[in-house]
Write an enzyme that holds these catalytic residues in place. Structure first.
Site, PDB file in Angstrom:
ATOM      1  N   MET A   3       0.861  -1.195   0.000  1.00 20.30           N
ATOM      2  CA  MET A   3       0.000   0.000   0.000  1.00 20.30           C
ATOM      3  C   MET A   3       0.888   1.233   0.000  1.00 20.30           C
ATOM      4  SD  MET A   3      -3.066   1.109   2.590  1.00 20.30           S
ATOM      5  CE  MET A   3      -2.022   1.435   4.008  1.00 20.30           C
ATOM      6  N   CYS A   4       0.717   2.087  -0.974  1.00 17.75           N
ATOM      7  CA  CYS A   4       1.492   3.322  -1.098  1.00 17.75           C
ATOM      8  C   CYS A   4       0.546   4.478  -1.385  1.00 17.75           C
ATOM      9  CB  CYS A   4       2.522   3.199  -2.217  1.00 17.75           C
ATOM     10  SG  CYS A   4       3.758   1.906  -1.949  1.00 17.75           S
TER      11      CYS A   4
END
Length: 297
Positions: A1-2
């Site tokens: 997750m970014c």
């Protein structure tokens, strides 16, 4: 997750405060990427025949004036562990000079207008260390990283640049990046990390080198890249956004008379001036969105 953010200025007033707004947007993405952060900013073009390199050294006491002199260039500015050096040569020659003189230095970006800064740590700490809020420019991309497929290092952080004035930030994961990396190496594309995002950047460099437009190169991703992703791509002329056909990674676009913005979540856009009156929408899966500076000049 970014977390991804992007900001494209359509007015001189916004250009003057681009860094301030970019930092505010980046801070909103801290929960999505606490490991490291980075930005690509397009600003202050150098004259024809000259190149602007962003260099990185892990030594905070690096003598950047000596580095610039060793490659026949001039030191433009320093920010934390990075420096911008202007060289009176085409980019390929300027990069070759760096490798010959100081091969241990990392070339973060090369071109006429791009500057890339990135490092490990929380986005807010990164922004303070690099004094990003005083940057002015025409457009910028930012990324906050939660590492899943490679180590947490400065080199492995986003953005990635593999071509002149070209950069890519990515939220998601590619499943065929090792195969693609091997085929791109046969085409002369070089890679410095194991990160799958660098492979995607290399793919775009190859397609552009072969004569594709940015839109065509991104459309090619839909056929040649396996996985799930949201891409934001910066060029000297503007930026583009693409989500894969499934579009399981979040993205939001918004536009006013003064700016175009994109982010992984809408609250990163809500901090911009005039956001309450912006037209906001979710980009369609498999559709390329492009903004070009010529269209707003």
């Amino acid at each position: 997750m970014c977390g991804i953010v992007g900001l494209f200025a359509k007015s001189p007033e916004l250009e003057e405060r681009l860094g301030v707004h970019l930092v505010h947007m980046l801070a909103q993405m801290s929960d999505r990427g606490p490991d490291s952060a980075g930005v690509a900013v397009y600003r202050d073009p150098v004259p024809d025949g000259m190149s602007k390199l962003t260099l990185y050294s892990p030594d905070l006491a690096e003598d950047w004036k000596a580095v610039a002199s060793s490659i026949g260039g001039e030191l433009d500015s320093t920010r934390s562990s990075h420096a911008v050096v202007v060289v009176p040569a085409e980019a390929a020659e300027a990069e070759a000079r760096v490798r010959a003189a100081r091969d241990e230095l990392r070339i973060m970006s090369a071109g006429r207008v791009i500057e890339i800064y990135k490092d490990v740590g929380l986005p807010e700490e990164f922004a303070r260390a690099f004094e990003l809020d005083d940057l002015r420019g025409t457009h910028a991309l930012g990324h906050t990283r939660m590492a899943t497929e490679s180590r947490v290092t400065t080199e492995g952080s986003h953005p990635f640049s593999t071509g002149l004035d070209l950069c890519l930030v990515h939220n998601g994961s590619l499943s065929n990046h090792n195969t693609l990396r091997r085929s791109l190496r046969r085409e002369g594309i070089e890679f410095q990390t194991e990160n799958d995002t660098e492979v995607a950047a290399g793919y775009l460099e190859w397609r552009l080198r072969e004569g594709a437009s940015l839109e065509q190169a991104l459309e090619g991703c839909l056929d040649d890249l396996d996985g799930f992703y949201t891409f934001a791509v910066g060029t000297a002329d503007g930026f583009a956004v693409l989500r894969d056909p499934i579009a399981c990674k979040p993205a939001v676009l918004a536009e006013t008379d003064d700016w175009v913005a994109m982010a992984s979540e809408s609250h990163a856009i809500a901090v911009l001036p005039g956001a309450d009156d912006a037209r906001m929408w979710e980009p369609e899966p498999g559709v390329v969105y492009v903004w070009d500076r010529a269209a707003v000049a």
